[in-house]
Every structure is written in C-alpha cells, then in structure tokens.
Design an enzyme around this catalytic site. Structure first.
Site, PDB file in Angstrom:
ATOM      1  N   LYS A 195       0.837  -1.211   0.000  1.00 25.41           N
ATOM      2  CA  LYS A 195       0.000   0.000   0.000  1.00 25.41           C
ATOM      3  C   LYS A 195       0.869   1.257   0.000  1.00 25.41           C
ATOM      4  CE  LYS A 195      -1.974  -1.076   3.959  1.00 25.41           C
ATOM      5  NZ  LYS A 195      -1.272  -2.338   4.272  1.00 25.41           N
ATOM      6  N   ARG A 221     -10.131   0.641   7.720  1.00 22.23           N
ATOM      7  CA  ARG A 221      -9.865  -0.789   7.793  1.00 22.23           C
ATOM      8  C   ARG A 221     -10.784  -1.525   8.758  1.00 22.23           C
ATOM      9  NH1 ARG A 221      -3.564  -1.703   8.854  1.00 22.23           N
ATOM     10  NH2 ARG A 221      -3.268   0.382   8.093  1.00 22.23           N
ATOM     11  N   ARG A 267      12.085  -4.913   5.005  1.00 23.25           N
ATOM     12  CA  ARG A 267      11.655  -3.530   4.786  1.00 23.25           C
ATOM     13  C   ARG A 267      12.428  -2.541   5.658  1.00 23.25           C
ATOM     14  NH1 ARG A 267       5.576  -1.848   5.472  1.00 23.25           N
ATOM     15  NH2 ARG A 267       5.767  -2.958   7.439  1.00 23.25           N
ATOM     16  N   ARG A 304      10.823  -0.821  11.319  1.00 27.29           N
ATOM     17  CA  ARG A 304       9.697  -0.467  12.174  1.00 27.29           C
ATOM     18  C   ARG A 304       9.629  -1.385  13.385  1.00 27.29           C
ATOM     19  NH1 ARG A 304       4.581   0.388   8.249  1.00 27.29           N
ATOM     20  NH2 ARG A 304       3.597  -0.831   9.889  1.00 27.29           N
ATOM     21  N   ARG A 313      -0.530  -8.971  13.579  1.00 29.22           N
ATOM     22  CA  ARG A 313      -1.181  -8.011  12.657  1.00 29.22           C
ATOM     23  C   ARG A 313      -1.984  -8.767  11.607  1.00 29.22           C
ATOM     24  NH1 ARG A 313       4.070  -4.841  11.058  1.00 29.22           N
ATOM     25  NH2 ARG A 313       2.797  -3.598   9.634  1.00 29.22           N
TER      26      ARG A 313
END
Ligand code: AP5
Ligand code: MG
Ligand code: ZN
Length: 232
Positions: A27, A102, A141, A174, A185
């Site tokens: 996203k 969401r 990431r 993160r 998650r």
C-alpha cells in the site's frame, strides 16, 4: 457532486482512491508512486500514528499501546484523526488513502462524511498477496522516519544503502515489524479488512490486483484501472 442519474462525478468532486491490503501488501509503496503520478497527497493512517508517536502526543501514546501488540487502534481514536486530515487544504483536490478505512465502522463513517459533501470514494484497489510472502517482505523492509517512504533490501533498495532517496534521512526498521507482531497483525487485522473489501464490493467499486507482481507491474495494473478516473 455526483450526477444522481448517471453516477458520473462532476469536475469539482475530489478524486479519492483507497488502497487496501494486508501488512506488507505494498500500500505505502504504491501510494507513494500514485501520489507523485496524480499530484495528490498520500494519507496513511499508520504514518499519522507514527508521527503522533514521534511527537509524543497523547494520541500517539494511545496508538502505540495497540500498534505494539499488532492490534487495530480503536475506531473512536482513528476516525476523527483521519477525517480531520482529509478535510485539510492539502487534500482539496483529492487523496490517495492508505490503511484507512480498515473496519466497516470506519468505512461507514468515511462514506457518510463524504456523502455529506456530495462525494464518495472513486475506486478501491485491493492488493492481494499470500501470507508467507508478506512475512518475507516486511522482514526486509526499511522506512524513512522523515517522509515514510518504504524500501526493501532487495526488491526496492534506495540508491545509497541505508539512506532515503528523497531527503537523505537514515532508514530504520519499524518496531512493529518483529515477526511475532507481524503474525498478530495478520491474524487480527485481515478479517476486518476483508469485511471492508466486502462493504465496497457491494458498491461495485473494488479492483482486485495480484500484488505478487514486481512493483512497477502492480503500478501499471492500478493505472489501468484508475487512470481514466484520474484524468476525468
Ligand atoms: P500501517 O503502517 O498501515 O501498517 P500495515 O497495514 O500493516 O501495512 P504496512 O505499512 O506494513 O504495509 P504496506 O502495505 O504499506 O507495504 P509496503 O508498501 O511498506 O499500520 C500500522 C499500524 O497502525 C497497524 O498495525 C494498526 O495497529 C495501526 N493502524 C493503522 N491504520 C489503522 C486504522 N485505519 N485503524 C486502526 N488501526 C490502524 O511494502 C512492504 C515491503 O515490501 C517494503 O519493503 C516494500 O519495498 C516491499 N514491496 C512492496 N511491493 C512489493 C512488490 N510488488 N514486490 C516485492 N516487494 C514489494
Ligand atoms: Mg504502509
Ligand atoms: Zn524520506
């Protein structure tokens, strides 16, 4: 305003596009590209929460408690924050929405707010990626703490290792990308996300895309669905 008979948006209606997908689906990556392509702001609920956490505000502290556990931040906090952002002058021509709504509660609140101005979400892009690929992606990431741009060690590296291409800030991983938080998650956030997809399927505005393709192929797919909307 929307023409009630044809459903065609009139020129003054903002272009509001929504990107939906599980953790790591892409996203943020696609929203960054679309934001440049369409000249519209990229509004990401996760980035707004991270900015509030970095600023040490009460909203940030409340969000942190939930984010650290991989849970959704409650609707009471999230809806007001995001709708306020969407009402700011930088979104006067529209916006690329990443990560909000969401839950169906958030979707209804957004739909109602937009409808009260004669507006609506133009398209919902659902980026589909299998769970094991998602876990691999977030493990590699790195993000820019200044502008929020995501990078990947192999799939989308910055020009200079460890440094944001846009502003030279050192990249970070993160806190919620630890494997146990990523699993939480996925388990907690995918079911409500699927309800949101279902909610917009009923309005016939969802495009499902194969998010396992390379980044630029996903972008081309999105543009083939929304390009004409953006130029209309
Ligand atoms: P948020 O920051 O939105 O996290 P998320 O939804 O879990 O999504 P991510 O940002 O992890 O993934 P992404 O889809 O943006 O993927 P990216 O482009 O970075 O939210 C964080 C938390 O805030 C939530 O867990 C929740 O607690 C809270 N929250 C946020 N919004 C909320 C709301 N509305 N209500 C309640 N709570 C809320 O890509 C991932 C990696 O893959 C990158 O390294 C990238 O380079 C790479 N990559 C991307 N595309 C490709 C590709 N096609 N091929 C290969 N690699 C790729
Ligand atoms: Mg993101
Ligand atoms: Zn940056």
């Amino acid at each position: 305003m929307t023409d009630a008979v044809s459903g065609t948006p009139s020129p003054e209606e903002r272009l509001i596009l929504l990107l939906v997908g599980a953790v790591g689906a892409g996203k943020g990556t696609q929203a960054t590209i679309l934001s440049r392509e369409f000249g519209l702001p990229h509004l990401a609920s996760g980035n707004l929460f991270r900015a509030a956490m970095a600023a040490g505000t009460r909203l940030g502290e409340e969000a942190r408690e939930h984010m650290e556990r991989g849970e959704l931040v409650p609707d009471e906090i999230t809806i007001g924050m995001f709708i306020e952002e969407l009402a700011k002058p930088h979104a006067a021509r529209g916006a690329i929405l990443d990560g909000f709504p969401r839950t169906v509660g958030q979707a209804r609140a957004l739909d109602d707010t937009l409808a009260s101005h004669g507006e609506r979400i133009r398209r919902v892009i659902y980026i589909e990626v299998p769970a094991d690929e998602l876990v691999r992606r977030v493990a590699g990431r790195w993000i820019c703490p200044t502008c929020g741009t995501p990078y990947h060690e192999t799939a989308d590296p910055p020009r200079v290792a460890g440094i944001c291409d846009k502003d030279g800030t050192p990249l970070r991983q993160r806190d919620d990308d630890r494997p146990e938080v990523v699993r939480a998650r996925l388990a907690r956030q995918v079911p409500p996300m699927l309800e949101v997809v279902d909610h917009y399927e009923r309005a016939g505005i969802v495009d499902r895309l194969d998010g396992t393709q390379p980044i630029d192929a996903v972008t081309q797919d999105i543009l083939s669905h929304v390009g004409s909307e953006a130029r209309s």
